[in-house]
Design a protein around this motif. Structure first.
Motif, PDB file in Angstrom:
ATOM      1  N   THR A  12      11.702   7.472   5.124  1.00 16.38           N
ATOM      2  CA  THR A  12      12.260   7.808   3.561  1.00 16.38           C
ATOM      3  C   THR A  12      12.452   6.635   2.548  1.00 16.38           C
ATOM      4  OG1 THR A  12      14.575   7.980   4.112  1.00 16.38           O
ATOM      5  CG2 THR A  12      13.189   9.834   4.761  1.00 16.38           C
ATOM      6  N   VAL A  72       9.659   5.009  -0.047  1.00 12.66           N
ATOM      7  CA  VAL A  72       8.485   5.837  -0.438  1.00 12.66           C
ATOM      8  C   VAL A  72       7.818   5.690  -1.713  1.00 12.66           C
ATOM      9  CG1 VAL A  72       7.622   8.386  -0.374  1.00 12.66           C
ATOM     10  CG2 VAL A  72       9.641   7.569   1.293  1.00 12.66           C
ATOM     11  N   HIS A  85       2.247   6.864  -0.027  1.00  6.65           N
ATOM     12  CA  HIS A  85       2.784   7.740   0.806  1.00  6.65           C
ATOM     13  C   HIS A  85       2.382   9.085   0.895  1.00  6.65           C
ATOM     14  CE1 HIS A  85       5.394   4.164   1.816  1.00  6.65           C
ATOM     15  NE2 HIS A  85       4.296   3.703   2.671  1.00  6.65           N
ATOM     16  N   GLU A 121       0.100  11.633   2.960  1.00  7.08           N
ATOM     17  CA  GLU A 121       0.526  13.042   3.550  1.00  7.08           C
ATOM     18  C   GLU A 121      -0.011  14.191   2.971  1.00  7.08           C
ATOM     19  OE1 GLU A 121       4.995  15.453   3.677  1.00  7.08           O
ATOM     20  OE2 GLU A 121       5.123  13.088   3.236  1.00  7.08           O
ATOM     21  N   ALA A 132      10.991  13.747   0.818  1.00  3.64           N
ATOM     22  CA  ALA A 132      10.731  12.282   1.225  1.00  3.64           C
ATOM     23  C   ALA A 132      11.474  11.278   0.827  1.00  3.64           C
ATOM     24  CB  ALA A 132       9.351  11.806   1.057  1.00  3.64           C
ATOM     25  N   TYR A 141      11.604  10.360  -2.448  1.00  2.00           N
ATOM     26  CA  TYR A 141      10.877   9.800  -3.503  1.00  2.00           C
ATOM     27  C   TYR A 141      11.467   9.590  -4.698  1.00  2.00           C
ATOM     28  CZ  TYR A 141       7.612   8.435  -6.985  1.00  2.00           C
ATOM     29  OH  TYR A 141       6.867   7.810  -8.024  1.00  2.00           O
TER      30      TYR A 141
END
Length: 362
Positions: free
Chosen positions: A16, A19, A23, A27, A60, A62
């Motif tokens: 995490t 990110v 990424h 995903e 995540a 982000y």
């Protein structure tokens, strides 16, 4: 050797950190362009896809790179608020309430606010600098005056901005306001309806639009009722509203015919009550009191319940609406206005045929 539980937790958290859009694209099996456009609010990404991307980004951890965003969108996600460089302004509870609302809305919308202080003669130069270097997306303008040069400049510059207040019917710039005219028109009528033929109006600084509008409303109400202009004793404070409530109330009470007072600010009211009591008068009994209440968080108004007629409207909500209006202009290019509602709370024994509803909009 097996890693310790602490090391296992740290290893689990590692993905995490840092990110990126790349990424997320890997995903979700989507292109980097789709991810970027979804996170930046472009309308060509389907709603279900956008929701999926936003949820993945949230999960995540982000965090968008502001510098990269600015290169792509040509937006800084920053709003400028240029203040007058006046010590009393930054101690003014009204300003603090608006600022608290603005900061909260900016945080929730992932915008920053630049708060700058300039002397009056230097404010337009600050606006020109921000517009020229493109470092901000829009502006907040507070406490406007009639024919305010800041408003004229920002309109001519064609940049997003929102004004805390307005001059008449406004369609060509964004604004946030309460119905100053309607509120104080009704309060003046309320005084007459309750039998008062001479009352004082302790107003704010009438070089500013809000106070000028409030005075005009009270005078118009008296004229519409067929009463003489001297029915209202006008007394004026300075901006920011500070400690003048006691002295102005003393001046009002010096006229023996005054049997009621309208206050433009709850700050004036709190100090005025002390002057009324000192003069041997009984608030809510032998003198009627009504006040605007901007819901300043630090004040305890419980002792005023049933004694003072209050018109409650949240300055903090106004601050949030100012930021929301600037962002709306940035994202849609359309200007608009927001009217913050006001709620009437009548003191005990006050007749209120005039006020048909306890909520006033535009």
């Amino acid at each position: 050797m097996a890693p310790s539980p602490r090391r296992r937790r740290a290893a689990d958290e590692t993905p995490t950190r840092g990110v990126t859009i790349k990424h997320l694209a890997t995903e979700l099996g989507l292109s980097i362009t789709t991810i970027s456009r979804a996170l930046n609010g472009y309308s060509d990404v389907g709603e279900k896809t956008r929701e999926r991307i936003i949820e993945a980004a949230r999960r995540a951890g982000y965090t968008p790179n502001r510098n990269a965003q600015r290169l792509v969108t040509q937006r800084s996600h920053t709003i400028a608020w240029v203040q007058s460089d006046h010590d009393a302004k930054f101690a003014d509870p009204h300003f603090v309430e608006v600022l608290a609302g603005a900061l909260r809305e900016a945080r929730l919308s992932r915008y920053d606010i630049i708060l700058a202080a300039e002397p009056p003669e230097g404010q337009l130069a600050a606006y020109e600098r921000y517009v020229r270097d493109g470092s901000v997306d829009g502006f907040i303008v507070d406490v406007p005056r009639p024919e305010d040069p800041r408003v004229a400049f920002l309109k001519a510059a064609g940049v997003p901005f929102a004004v805390h207040g307005r001059e008449g019917v406004v369609e060509d710039y964004g604004w946030v306001d309460i119905d100053n005219y309607g509120i104080f028109y009704n309060l003046a009528k309320l005084m007459v309806e309750n039998g008062h033929r001479k009352f004082a109006f302790i107003n704010g600084d009438e070089q500013y639009l809000y106070a000028r509008t409030r005075r005009r409303a009270a005078d118009t109400a008296i004229r519409d009722l067929g009463l003489p202009p001297d029915t209202v004793l006008h007394l004026e404070g300075t901006h920011p509203m500070g400690d003048a409530g006691y002295q102005l109330t003393e001046l009002a009470l010096a006229d023996p015919d005054v049997t009621a007072i309208i206050y433009s600010s709850i700050l004036f009211t709190m100090e005025g009550l002390a002057a009324i009591t000192q003069a041997g008068r009984k608030p809510g009994k032998d003198i009627m009191i009504a006040s605007m209440n901007d819901q300043l968080q630090y004040l305890n108004l419980a002792p005023l319940e049933g004694v003072v007629t209050l018109v409650n409207s949240s300055l903090r909500a106004g601050g949030r609406a100012l930021v929301a209006e600037v962002i709306r202009q940035c994202e849609t290019g359309k200007t608009g206005g927001t009217m913050i509602p006001a709620f009437f709370y009548l003191a005990d024994g006050v007749r209120a045929e005039t006020i048909k509803d306890d909520v006033l909009f535009a």
